[in-house]
Scaffold this active site. Sequence first.
Site, PDB file in Angstrom:
ATOM      1  N   CYS A 121       1.144 140.398 -44.728  1.00 39.16           N
ATOM      2  CA  CYS A 121      -0.112 139.972 -44.500  1.00 39.16           C
ATOM      3  C   CYS A 121      -1.134 140.594 -44.698  1.00 39.16           C
ATOM      4  O   CYS A 121      -1.118 141.576 -45.764  1.00 39.16           O
ATOM      5  CB  CYS A 121      -0.022 139.871 -42.610  1.00 39.16           C
ATOM      6  SG  CYS A 121       0.310 141.586 -42.043  1.00 39.16           S
ATOM      7  N   THR A 122      -2.498 140.064 -44.224  1.00 41.07           N
ATOM      8  CA  THR A 122      -3.698 140.754 -44.824  1.00 41.07           C
ATOM      9  C   THR A 122      -3.774 142.418 -44.657  1.00 41.07           C
ATOM     10  O   THR A 122      -3.932 143.094 -45.851  1.00 41.07           O
ATOM     11  CB  THR A 122      -5.028 140.267 -43.933  1.00 41.07           C
ATOM     12  OG1 THR A 122      -4.638 138.904 -44.179  1.00 41.07           O
ATOM     13  CG2 THR A 122      -6.186 141.078 -44.652  1.00 41.07           C
TER      14      THR A 122
END
Length: 350
Positions: free
Chosen positions: A199-200
């Site tokens: 994810c980010t």
Amino acid sequence: MTSTAPAPSTTPDTAAGTALPVRIAALYCFTPFADHLALRAPLERVCAEQGVRGTLLIAAEGINGTIAGSDAGIGHVLAHIRALPGCAGLDVKETRAASVPFHRMKVRPKREIVTMGVPNIDARHDAGHYVEAAQWNDLISDPDTIVIDTRNDYEVAIGTFAGAINPATRSFREFPAWFRARRAEMMARGRAPRIAMFCTGGIRCEKATAFVRAEGIDDVFHLRGGILKYLETVPEAHSMWEGECFVFDQRVSVTHDLRPGTHVPCHACRMPVSLADQASALYVPGVSCPACHDARDDIQRARYAERERQARMAHARGENHLGAMPARRGATGTTGATGAAGGDRDDGHG
């Protein structure tokens, strides 16, 4: 296997440019707060005193957010947060910017600091195995590894790792149902699969991997520090990242070495607008973009045009225009930085 908390970042300087004056800190920590509501006022006060802006989410399970300001201001706020119960090992990722990418400071109490909606998920103790950015390519290049992008559809659309599965979710709340619908397919190989998630900034994967392990699959890995750490660490020549990485502030996207990307925000729907879409006749700054043009009527577009005019006038006066912007499709709150931390968002740290 209990995951080990990532080491906190302690330097404000990154490859994005040490000369830039604004320090941006994306942060999170899963830790039990006995009374998270009592933390709000002191956090708001220290942020106001230090001239720091952004969004911080606080819940019984911990804290999450993105903030920006001067080096000294961010340092004071981080020191305050690290003094909270269980936050000494606060996960922080830092970049630099020419200007503060947030209009205001918000400290918001929430049920979850990243909204999955599944009870009894313990991200502190049950998350998957961390993989450092330097080893990530080897893991996801293995044909026996199932690679899953845990972010939302509008994030994946502008960039992801080669070969990763896109769940096409509109919010993180949809991820558990998506996974359960495909669990049997993943198990059909005759053995428990090896799953790698990203994810980010890492926070969504803390919960996603803990959830998958609770579903009975133990061979689960996630990228330590998320995409942002990968883009900061892995040389572009050796990168398996394709496109740009969506971030939850006015930068919209970043590329390798955390350089600003080419996307801009649509101030009508808050979706990222690519260079190609910026050339479209349907893109009118502050009014519409190809993603939302047909969903708006003339009255709405006129209202957005007036808001854009007011914003430009405020900018010319050297002021911030704080007119409300519509919520992004699929959002359940702000995103903590320009909203980068709200609802199911990860504040650029997700």
